[in-house]
Design a protein around this motif. Structure first.
Motif, PDB file in Angstrom:
ATOM      1  N   PRO A 145       0.831  -1.216   0.000  1.00  0.00           N
ATOM      2  CA  PRO A 145       0.000   0.000   0.000  1.00  0.00           C
ATOM      3  C   PRO A 145       0.861   1.261   0.000  1.00  0.00           C
ATOM      4  N   ARG A 147       2.223   4.855   1.173  1.00  0.00           N
ATOM      5  CA  ARG A 147       2.302   5.449   2.508  1.00  0.00           C
ATOM      6  C   ARG A 147       1.179   6.454   2.679  1.00  0.00           C
ATOM      7  N   VAL A 151      -5.891   4.757   6.856  1.00  0.00           N
ATOM      8  CA  VAL A 151      -6.699   3.938   5.945  1.00  0.00           C
ATOM      9  C   VAL A 151      -8.073   3.792   6.589  1.00  0.00           C
ATOM     10  N   ALA A 172       0.017  -1.248   6.042  1.00  0.00           N
ATOM     11  CA  ALA A 172      -0.178   0.211   6.087  1.00  0.00           C
ATOM     12  C   ALA A 172      -0.003   0.722   7.515  1.00  0.00           C
TER      13      ALA A 172
END
Length: 374
Positions: A145, A147, A151, A172
């Motif tokens: 993912p 940076r 999320v 993440a």
């Protein structure tokens, strides 16, 4: 069309040299939403009803991505898109009009766009959806993912959490992202306790009262928020017209905020707007009560407009609302309370550009923005 070249950055004072490229990253299914609002009644078999309003826009996970982007966050979205006309429309709207980063999204031939028809009747909605599973799983679509500061995920989504080993969400988080989680209705109504076990991999959890009580086995939103606060650093329970309750175990703050009085037009996507606004306030390091009050305002403004992602307010809409409230001379207790609770906007609104991002225009827009605060 939102004016992102005039967008207001609520995190400007916190940005440094070692910046993540994104503020928030989300994954999910993008639907083409067709939203019929203001129906006099639900259609009965063999009949036709006419709706007052119609909107078409990207929906599903796009509701969340658009809501965070309109509020000035750098937003990335991973989703499968079809190469059909609906897919083109959704991709173009999200990338070109809304300014969302689609670097982790892909188009697929021979796979058609998921579609939802939403009907809003008497402050509630019914939906009919059609779609097929994504041609590739999340892990393959996302890879490592990007940076990001945060999320946003669904606690009940098995593909996000994985059966074995770390998932993209864990990676993440290891790279510094805060994990914000919501949870949807369990169609089997089993409310499996293993879903809540995933909270030890989350930082903020924001269910609505019905889901919070069902998963925790409690009898009230207050009991539910206490039960959740034992499991996750920040627990927020939203309770519709009754507002929201929250506990931030990291700071010891506890808050209860009322909802805005609004003439509700369409509830589609209002929960996503609440979550997006809460994320903004959390990343901006505001106190818990301010974060929740701001989220209730954004959700209240969305409720007054037709259509999921179309209704998500931008900073221009928020500045318009605050300016109208300040110039309103009403001296009743409700308006005095509003001016008191939202006083923190006085420090923010003067920095919002005159042409700051405002919500998109529906296919048919019937009501202008907040004319009457009652």
């Amino acid at each position: 069309m939102p004016h992102h070249h005039h967008s207001f950055d609520p995190l400007a004072s916190l940005r440094g040299a070692d910046e993540p490229s994104l503020d928030v990253f989300v994954w999910g299914t993008v639907f083409l939403d067709m939203i019929f609002a203001g129906l006099p009644s639900a259609p009965k078999p063999g009949t036709e009803v006419w709706a007052e309003g119609l909107a078409s826009c990207p929906g599903g996970i796009a509701n969340l991505a658009v809501a965070t982007r309109r509020l000035g966050l750098r937003t990335g979205l991973a989703a499968a898109f079809s190469d059909d006309d609906y897919g083109d429309f959704c991709w173009r709207t999200l990338e070109e009009q809304e300014g969302i980063d689609l670097a982790r999204s892909r188009r697929f031939a021979d796979w058609h766009s998921p579609v939802t028809v939403s009907m809003s009747v008497d402050r509630d909605r019914s939906m009919v959806s059609h779609g097929h599973p994504s041609p590739v799983p999340a892990a393959e679509l996302i890879g490592t993912p990007p940076r990001s500061r945060a999320v946003m995920v669904d606690l009940g989504e098995d593909e996000v959490w994985g059966a074995t080993g770390p998932t993209w969400v864990d990676r993440a988080r290891d790279a510094g992202a805060l994990v914000f989680a919501d949870v949807g209705w369990d169609p089997k109504e089993q409310w499996s306790p293993h879903v809540l076990e995933r909270l030890d991999r989350c930082d903020v959890f924001m269910p609505n009262a019905v889901e919070a009580m069902a998963y925790t086995g409690t009898g009230s939103p207050v009991e539910a928020v206490y039960a959740l606060a034992d499991r996750v650093p920040v627990a927020i329970v939203t309770n519709g017209a009754d507002g929201a309750l929250g506990i931030d175990a990291r700071t010891g703050e506890e808050a209860r905020v009322p909802s805005l009085r609004v003439q509700e037009v369409d509830p589609t996507g209002a929960g996503d707007v609440f979550g997006a606004a809460l994320l903004v306030g959390t990343l901006a390091e505001w106190p818990l009560e301010q974060r929740m009050t701001f989220a209730s305002l954004c959700a209240g403004l969305a409720l007054q407009q037709y259509g999921g992602s179309l209704a998500a307010p931008g900073w221009g809409d928020l500045a318009d609302w605050w300016t109208a409230l300040v110039s309103d001379r009403s001296a009743d207790a409700y308006h005095r309370s509003l001016r008191r609770r939202f006083g923190f906007l006085d420090d923010i609104v003067p920095r919002v550009p005159v042409l700051a991002c405002r919500r998109a225009t529906a296919t048919i827009a019937r009501r202008a923005d907040v004319q009457d605060l009652d």
